[in-house]
Design a protein around this motif. Structure first.
Motif, PDB file in Angstrom:
ATOM      1  N   ARG A   1       0.830  -1.214   0.000  1.00  0.00           N
ATOM      2  CA  ARG A   1       0.000   0.000   0.000  1.00  0.00           C
ATOM      3  C   ARG A   1       0.860   1.258   0.000  1.00  0.00           C
ATOM      4  O   ARG A   1       0.530   2.229  -0.675  1.00  0.00           O
ATOM      5  CB  ARG A   1      -0.972  -0.054   1.173  1.00  0.00           C
TER       6      ARG A   1
ATOM      7  N   PRO B   1      -7.979  -6.528   0.588  1.00  0.00           N
ATOM      8  CA  PRO B   1      -8.657  -5.457  -0.168  1.00  0.00           C
ATOM      9  C   PRO B   1      -7.729  -4.319  -0.566  1.00  0.00           C
ATOM     10  O   PRO B   1      -6.974  -3.816   0.265  1.00  0.00           O
ATOM     11  CB  PRO B   1      -9.713  -4.956   0.821  1.00  0.00           C
ATOM     12  N   MET B   2      -7.801  -3.907  -1.816  1.00  0.00           N
ATOM     13  CA  MET B   2      -6.961  -2.822  -2.320  1.00  0.00           C
ATOM     14  C   MET B   2      -7.772  -1.631  -2.821  1.00  0.00           C
ATOM     15  O   MET B   2      -7.196  -0.580  -3.123  1.00  0.00           O
ATOM     16  CB  MET B   2      -6.036  -3.332  -3.443  1.00  0.00           C
ATOM     17  N   ARG B   3      -9.107  -1.769  -2.852  1.00  0.00           N
ATOM     18  CA  ARG B   3      -9.929  -0.637  -3.308  1.00  0.00           C
ATOM     19  C   ARG B   3      -9.623   0.617  -2.479  1.00  0.00           C
ATOM     20  O   ARG B   3      -9.579   1.734  -2.996  1.00  0.00           O
ATOM     21  CB  ARG B   3     -11.423  -0.966  -3.184  1.00  0.00           C
ATOM     22  N   ARG B   4      -9.385   0.420  -1.210  1.00  0.00           N
ATOM     23  CA  ARG B   4      -9.135   1.534  -0.291  1.00  0.00           C
ATOM     24  C   ARG B   4      -7.966   2.417  -0.724  1.00  0.00           C
ATOM     25  O   ARG B   4      -7.906   3.579  -0.346  1.00  0.00           O
ATOM     26  CB  ARG B   4      -8.915   0.984   1.131  1.00  0.00           C
TER      27      ARG B   4
ATOM     28  N   THR C   1      -9.493  -4.297  -7.502  1.00  0.00           N
ATOM     29  CA  THR C   1      -9.594  -4.280  -6.039  1.00  0.00           C
ATOM     30  C   THR C   1      -8.649  -5.302  -5.389  1.00  0.00           C
ATOM     31  O   THR C   1      -8.574  -5.376  -4.161  1.00  0.00           O
ATOM     32  CB  THR C   1     -11.028  -4.593  -5.574  1.00  0.00           C
ATOM     33  N   ARG C   2      -7.979  -6.130  -6.199  1.00  0.00           N
ATOM     34  CA  ARG C   2      -7.057  -7.144  -5.656  1.00  0.00           C
ATOM     35  C   ARG C   2      -5.783  -7.166  -6.484  1.00  0.00           C
ATOM     36  O   ARG C   2      -5.803  -6.900  -7.692  1.00  0.00           O
ATOM     37  CB  ARG C   2      -7.668  -8.550  -5.772  1.00  0.00           C
TER      38      ARG C   2
ATOM     39  N   VAL D   1      -6.716   2.093  -4.230  1.00  0.00           N
ATOM     40  CA  VAL D   1      -6.843   2.279  -5.681  1.00  0.00           C
ATOM     41  C   VAL D   1      -7.774   3.460  -5.982  1.00  0.00           C
ATOM     42  O   VAL D   1      -7.466   4.311  -6.820  1.00  0.00           O
ATOM     43  CB  VAL D   1      -7.343   0.982  -6.352  1.00  0.00           C
ATOM     44  N   GLU D   2      -8.882   3.519  -5.258  1.00  0.00           N
ATOM     45  CA  GLU D   2      -9.878   4.574  -5.547  1.00  0.00           C
ATOM     46  C   GLU D   2      -9.273   5.975  -5.355  1.00  0.00           C
ATOM     47  O   GLU D   2      -9.314   6.795  -6.274  1.00  0.00           O
ATOM     48  CB  GLU D   2     -11.132   4.321  -4.696  1.00  0.00           C
TER      49      GLU D   2
ATOM     50  N   GLU E   1     -10.402  -8.375 -10.221  1.00  0.00           N
ATOM     51  CA  GLU E   1     -11.687  -8.066  -9.577  1.00  0.00           C
ATOM     52  C   GLU E   1     -11.950  -6.554  -9.557  1.00  0.00           C
ATOM     53  O   GLU E   1     -12.149  -5.950  -8.495  1.00  0.00           O
ATOM     54  CB  GLU E   1     -11.742  -8.663  -8.168  1.00  0.00           C
TER      55      GLU E   1
END
Ligand code: S3P
Length: 436
Positions: free
Chosen positions: A99, A124-127, A146-147, A129-130, A143
């Motif tokens: 991250r 979870p990687m959306r946190r 998000t991953r 990426v967004e 996905e």
């Protein structure tokens, strides 16, 4: 698969300095990569997670040299761009590497691909990426991005204001690191303060940032883009999260006395001490010092009875990595301990709520998983059993300490994961522990 056989201990005794803090070592490497000139790091945690960060820094063009026992010299890129890596960047088991590095990668005009082991590829990687996409980075991945693996084409970022729904130092640090090389003022607001090592270390490297406490306990950090970092000499404080396993062993084994020297006591990390104060535990402290903008101390721990604890709210981020060992302490505390507001535990290296409840139950504990925590009745005598780590270092070490206080032999399976944060742990089972 590597296993440990743990037999009941008599007590814990001695003096010991914990290995370097994992979170702080990661940040020292990353800021060393970004800084002008050389950065010398002492008490570097030479564990798998931090070595992943170091290797990625080298792939991005930093020079790194081991100049002594746990001492590294890093020559950074300064105002140059990062070198575009010609291979996939592998963060192994390390969420912090992924991250924080994603924030760095997104802010330079290079293409990169980040991946990790099976556990990290589930996380979870959306946190991150967004917000990075909102800053202008081009990110894709499994996905719906998000991953891991994630591909990142970075550069030309603009600052954003970001409100994190959960207090996460990894998310905050990712955005601040991206913001260092973005146009404008980046602002991150979190509902409660998560560990603030990035803010402290950015200041130590010469960056300016503003921190502010907002309404209802929220915290805000603001940082101007385009700042230059200068290489530093720093000593990494001992890792409080590693010390926590031995604090617990000394509290639980009658007749124990352990002196822990040079341990980091940044208040965003020492929530376990507040929880223990609720349990009626008295710990002696001395010689509070400061290293790399971080307070350190010597702690003296003696065995003593424990009362029940109520853990929730703003205390949770400051003890999030200590919940497995806290759950073990609670099995020996008088009364019912309740841990809430800790749903983040479900997306750590394993689902730590299920993992710790399932495995401690095998040893006789009365422990119930809740959607966002645990309910534990104590005191309950534990008995040896065959237990699993789920490939999670903190679960493996908690179960080993449980084995020391249990009756009969405990076998902890799948313990190689302990190399990610605390390679010295196994040797300490002999060095610090007396057996009957
Ligand atoms: C870490 C932050 C925490 C913690 C992890 C290390 C860091 O994770 O659990 O072990 O070094 O920033 P989150 O930021 O996801 O809460």
């Amino acid at each position: 698969m590597q296993s440990w056989r743990i037999t009941p201990a008599k007590r814990v005794r001695g003096m010991w300095s914990p290995p370097g803090d994992k979170s702080i070592t990661h940040r020292a490497v990353i800021l060393g990569l970004l800084a002008r000139g050389t950065t010398e790091i002492e008490n570097f945690l030479e564990a798998d997670d931090c070595l992943r960060t170091l290797h990625i820094a080298q792939q991005l063009g930093a020079e790194a040299e081991r100049v002594g026992e746990a001492r590294w010299r890093i020559t950074g890129r300064g105002s140059e761009s990062l070198r575009e890596p010609n291979e996939v960047l592998d963060a192994g088991n390390s969420g912090t590497t992924t991250r924080l590095m994603a924030g760095v990668l997104a802010s330079y005009p290079i293409f990169s691909v980040l991946t990790g082991d099976a556990s990290l590829r589930r996380r979870p990687m959306r946190r991150i990426v967004e917000p990075l996409q909102r800053m202008g980075a081009h990110i894709d991945g499994r996905e719906g991005a998000t991953r891991l693996p994630l591909s990142i084409r970075g550069g030309d970022l603009r600052a954003i204001k970001h409100l994190t729904p959960v207090a996460s130092a990894q998310v905050k640090s990712c955005i601040l690191l991206a913001g260092l090389n973005a146009a404008g003022v980046t602002e991150v607001t979190e509902p409660t303060l998560s560990r603030d090592h990035t803010e402290r270390m950015l200041r130590a490297f010469g960056a300016e940032l503003e921190t502010q406490i907002c309404t209802a306990g929220a915290h805000r950090v603001r940082l101007h883009g385009g700042q230059t970092l200068e290489g530093q000499k720093l000593i990494v404080p001992g890792d409080f999260s590693s010390a926590a396993f031995w604090i617990a062993a000394a509290l639980l084994l009658p007749g124990s006395e352990l002196v822990i020297e040079g341990v980091g006591v940044n208040p965003t990390r020492t929530g376990l001490l507040e929880a223990l104060a609720q349990a009626g535990v008295h710990l002696e402290w001395s010689a509070v010092d400061e290293q790399a903008g971080e307070p350190t101390a010597t702690l003296r721990v003696k065995s003593q009875p424990l009362g029940a604890m109520r853990i929730g709210g703003a205390l949770v981020p400051s003890l999030i990595d200590e919940v497995p060992i806290l759950a073990l302490l609670a099995t020996q505390a008088h009364g019912e301990t309740l841990i809430r507001d800790a749903a983040e535990l479900r997306v750590k290296e394993s689902d730590r709520i299920e993992a710790i409840a399932t495995e401690l139950r095998k040893m006789g504990a009365q422990i119930e998983p809740l959607p966002d925590g645990l309910r534990i009745q104590g005191p309950t005598p534990l008995h040896g059993a065959e237990v699993q780590s789920y490939g999670d270092h903190r679960i493996a070490m908690t179960l080993a300490i449980a084995g020391l206080i249990a009756q009969g032999e405990t076998v902890v399976h799948d313990v190689a994961c302990v190399q990610t944060s605390f390679p010295e742990f196994e040797a300490l089972l002999q060095q610090l522990v007396e057996y009957p």
